[in-house]
Design a protein around this motif. Structure first.
Motif, PDB file in Angstrom:
ATOM      1  N   TYR A   1     -85.164 -12.699 -15.812  1.00  0.00           N
ATOM      2  CA  TYR A   1     -84.620 -11.377 -15.464  1.00  0.00           C
ATOM      3  C   TYR A   1     -85.565 -10.784 -14.435  1.00  0.00           C
ATOM      4  O   TYR A   1     -86.698 -10.431 -14.746  1.00  0.00           O
ATOM      5  CB  TYR A   1     -84.519 -10.483 -16.699  1.00  0.00           C
TER       6      TYR A   1
ATOM      7  N   TYR B   1     -78.481  -5.635 -14.355  1.00  0.00           N
ATOM      8  CA  TYR B   1     -78.255  -6.528 -15.487  1.00  0.00           C
ATOM      9  C   TYR B   1     -77.173  -7.564 -15.195  1.00  0.00           C
ATOM     10  O   TYR B   1     -77.383  -8.769 -15.317  1.00  0.00           O
ATOM     11  CB  TYR B   1     -77.871  -5.708 -16.725  1.00  0.00           C
ATOM     12  N   THR B   2     -75.984  -7.113 -14.801  1.00  0.00           N
ATOM     13  CA  THR B   2     -74.851  -8.021 -14.629  1.00  0.00           C
ATOM     14  C   THR B   2     -75.124  -9.054 -13.542  1.00  0.00           C
ATOM     15  O   THR B   2     -74.855 -10.247 -13.728  1.00  0.00           O
ATOM     16  CB  THR B   2     -73.575  -7.225 -14.306  1.00  0.00           C
TER      17      THR B   2
ATOM     18  N   VAL C   1     -77.553 -11.778 -14.736  1.00  0.00           N
ATOM     19  CA  VAL C   1     -76.947 -12.745 -15.655  1.00  0.00           C
ATOM     20  C   VAL C   1     -76.035 -13.711 -14.908  1.00  0.00           C
ATOM     21  O   VAL C   1     -76.041 -14.915 -15.157  1.00  0.00           O
ATOM     22  CB  VAL C   1     -76.177 -12.014 -16.772  1.00  0.00           C
TER      23      VAL C   1
ATOM     24  N   SER D   1     -74.387 -17.591 -16.232  1.00  0.00           N
ATOM     25  CA  SER D   1     -73.802 -17.192 -17.511  1.00  0.00           C
ATOM     26  C   SER D   1     -72.722 -16.140 -17.283  1.00  0.00           C
ATOM     27  O   SER D   1     -72.646 -15.526 -16.218  1.00  0.00           O
ATOM     28  CB  SER D   1     -74.880 -16.641 -18.454  1.00  0.00           C
TER      29      SER D   1
ATOM     30  N   PRO E   1     -71.398 -12.628 -18.355  1.00  0.00           N
ATOM     31  CA  PRO E   1     -71.727 -11.403 -19.088  1.00  0.00           C
ATOM     32  C   PRO E   1     -70.483 -10.634 -19.505  1.00  0.00           C
ATOM     33  O   PRO E   1     -69.459 -10.670 -18.838  1.00  0.00           O
ATOM     34  CB  PRO E   1     -72.535 -10.604 -18.065  1.00  0.00           C
TER      35      PRO E   1
ATOM     36  N   ARG F   1     -74.030  -5.498 -24.611  1.00  0.00           N
ATOM     37  CA  ARG F   1     -73.917  -6.624 -23.679  1.00  0.00           C
ATOM     38  C   ARG F   1     -73.963  -7.956 -24.424  1.00  0.00           C
ATOM     39  O   ARG F   1     -74.821  -8.177 -25.280  1.00  0.00           O
ATOM     40  CB  ARG F   1     -75.036  -6.568 -22.642  1.00  0.00           C
ATOM     41  N   ARG F   2     -73.034  -8.823 -24.059  1.00  0.00           N
ATOM     42  CA  ARG F   2     -73.012 -10.193 -24.562  1.00  0.00           C
ATOM     43  C   ARG F   2     -73.102 -11.157 -23.383  1.00  0.00           C
ATOM     44  O   ARG F   2     -72.625 -10.860 -22.291  1.00  0.00           O
ATOM     45  CB  ARG F   2     -71.725 -10.482 -25.338  1.00  0.00           C
ATOM     46  N   THR F   3     -73.692 -12.315 -23.618  1.00  0.00           N
ATOM     47  CA  THR F   3     -73.735 -13.376 -22.629  1.00  0.00           C
ATOM     48  C   THR F   3     -73.136 -14.627 -23.251  1.00  0.00           C
ATOM     49  O   THR F   3     -73.634 -15.105 -24.282  1.00  0.00           O
ATOM     50  CB  THR F   3     -75.173 -13.666 -22.163  1.00  0.00           C
ATOM     51  N   ASP F   4     -72.084 -15.139 -22.641  1.00  0.00           N
ATOM     52  CA  ASP F   4     -71.375 -16.299 -23.189  1.00  0.00           C
ATOM     53  C   ASP F   4     -71.014 -16.078 -24.659  1.00  0.00           C
ATOM     54  O   ASP F   4     -71.101 -16.984 -25.485  1.00  0.00           O
ATOM     55  CB  ASP F   4     -72.213 -17.571 -23.022  1.00  0.00           C
TER      56      ASP F   4
ATOM     57  N   ARG G   1     -76.656  -9.759 -26.691  1.00  0.00           N
ATOM     58  CA  ARG G   1     -77.893  -9.853 -25.923  1.00  0.00           C
ATOM     59  C   ARG G   1     -78.658  -8.538 -25.825  1.00  0.00           C
ATOM     60  O   ARG G   1     -79.872  -8.511 -25.909  1.00  0.00           O
ATOM     61  CB  ARG G   1     -77.565 -10.357 -24.518  1.00  0.00           C
TER      62      ARG G   1
END
Length: 233
Positions: A74, A82-83, A86, A91, A93, A128-131, A135
């Protein structure tokens, strides 16, 4: 000689973990690995200890040695978002708005935004989620109430990109403060982590580009096992 043996095994296992395993997979049992490398279990255990110390593997009593998620970089610079960070990691987001409201600024938030205490400000909480994996939980505070008629319609995606598109203002990062802390039971539940995994408390101050006007203060609770902060100089 023994040190060279376990370090050699650790190096080979590290390469295999990074190449062949996914987060959540388990390594073969230590007895199986001892047979494979023709060494005793103590030597294998020392090799696995190296992977544990690197954060690649987690020992689970009665279950075995589980491969962990590798943290993504990061980047912390004035244009960091953020977006975008990622997406650059390859990945996917996802952002969910949990709360969107106008509130009175607390003393702490007012100081960060440079407004008077009890001034009306905008508060947006995003998850926020990643895949698909939780997160971060982020609280965004905005000083300019004239943005509220627009911001209350934000539902998903990049909040800063939304502001840029709908309000015509670009935000840049002025300051970032990071500290680690133990997550509360509620935060552990939300981020789906156990109490042994600390969270990174990331506080940022964002300015309107090409000005010294503070537009946003954000406070993020981020899983420490998912991110590695990289500071560019």
């Amino acid at each position: 000689m023994q040190v060279a043996v376990y370090m050699s095994i650790a190096k080979e296992l590290e390469s295999e973990v990074l190449r062949d395993y996914r987060p959540g997979d388990y390594l073969p049992s230590e007895s199986t690995l001892a047979g494979r490398f023709a060494v005793n279990r103590h030597t294998v255990r020392r090799a696995v200890d190296e992977l544990v110390s690197q954060g690649l593997v987690l020992r689970q009593q009665g279950k075995g040695n589980m491969v962990l998620s590798r943290p993504a970089d990061y980047l912390l610079h004035s244009g960091a978002h953020y977006t975008a960070n990622v997406l650059e990691q390859g990945s996917l987001p996802r952002c969910e708005v949990l709360q969107s409201r106008a509130i009175k600024a607390s003393e702490r938030i007012a100081e960060r935004l440079g407004v008077s205490c009890d001034s009306k400000i905008i508060h947006i909480r995003t998850f926020r989620r990643t895949d698909g994996v939780p997160r971060a939980l982020i609280d965004h505070y905005f000083a300019d109430m004239s943005w509220w008629p627009v911001l209350k319609h934000f539902k998903c995606g990049s909040l800063h990109a939304f502001i840029n598109k709908e309000i015509g203002i670009q935000l840049v990062r002025k300051q970032t403060r990071v500290r680690a802390q133990i997550a509360s039971p509620e935060l552990c539940r939300q981020l789906q982590i156990n109490h042994s995994i600390p969270v990174l408390k990331i506080n940022t101050i964002n300015l309107i580009k090409d000005t010294q006007i503070v537009a946003e203060h954000s406070c993020s609770n981020t899983r420490s096992d998912f991110v590695e902060l990289v500071m560019e100089h």
